[in-house]
Design a protein around this motif. Structure first.
Motif, short mmCIF file in Angstrom:
data_model
loop_
_atom_site.label_atom_id
_atom_site.label_comp_id
_atom_site.label_asym_id
_atom_site.label_seq_id
_atom_site.Cartn_x
_atom_site.Cartn_y
_atom_site.Cartn_z
N SER A 15 44.81 56.24 29.01
CA SER A 15 45.10 54.82 28.41
C SER A 15 45.61 53.76 29.53
O SER A 15 45.15 52.89 29.91
N ILE A 18 42.65 53.31 32.58
CA ILE A 18 41.77 52.32 31.71
C ILE A 18 42.39 50.87 31.68
O ILE A 18 41.79 49.95 31.99
N THR A 19 43.64 50.60 31.49
CA THR A 19 44.30 49.60 31.51
C THR A 19 44.42 48.79 32.72
O THR A 19 44.14 47.75 33.02
N THR A 22 41.19 47.86 33.88
CA THR A 22 40.56 46.47 33.33
C THR A 22 41.36 45.22 34.06
O THR A 22 40.85 44.27 34.21
N CYS A 64 35.01 44.14 31.80
CA CYS A 64 36.09 43.88 31.07
C CYS A 64 35.70 43.78 29.54
O CYS A 64 36.32 44.29 28.50
N VAL A 67 34.69 47.14 27.97
CA VAL A 67 35.93 47.85 27.75
C VAL A 67 36.50 47.58 26.49
O VAL A 67 36.91 48.52 25.72
N TYR A 70 34.36 48.67 23.51
CA TYR A 70 34.32 49.94 23.34
C TYR A 70 35.86 50.08 22.80
O TYR A 70 35.77 51.14 21.51
N GLY A 71 36.81 49.81 23.00
CA GLY A 71 38.19 49.99 22.56
C GLY A 71 37.97 49.61 20.89
O GLY A 71 38.63 50.36 20.03
#
Length: 78
Positions: A15, A18-19, A22, A64, A67, A70-71
């Motif tokens: 997490s 990925i944060t 992004t 971005c 992502v 997808y989240g």
């Protein structure tokens, strides 16, 4: 109730990664976007650089968006 600490740490690590990815992609998109606006004139080479900068910025923003979508699909469960 048993907590699997390694799995929890793995989820937190992914997490965070990925944060950060992004945020970096969005920041690069913001930094590159003004270079592709076409200001300053120039010849054919400058126009090609402007197109490349615009394409890079759009690619960063698209990543971005991918992502984020997808989240949301993971959260909503569609």
């Amino acid at each position: 109730m048993d907590i699997h600490w390694a799995t929890l740490a793995g989820v937190c690590g992914v997490s965070l990664g990925i944060t950060l990815l992004t945020v970096v992609l969005f920041s690069v998109g913001i930094a590159v976007w003004p270079r592709g606006d076409g200001a300053g004139g120039g010849g054919e080479r400058a126009r090609g650089a402007n197109r490349t900068a615009t394409a890079a910025a759009v690619l960063c923003f698209g990543a971005c968006l991918a992502v984020a979508v997808y989240g949301l699909t993971l959260i909503i469960g569609a």
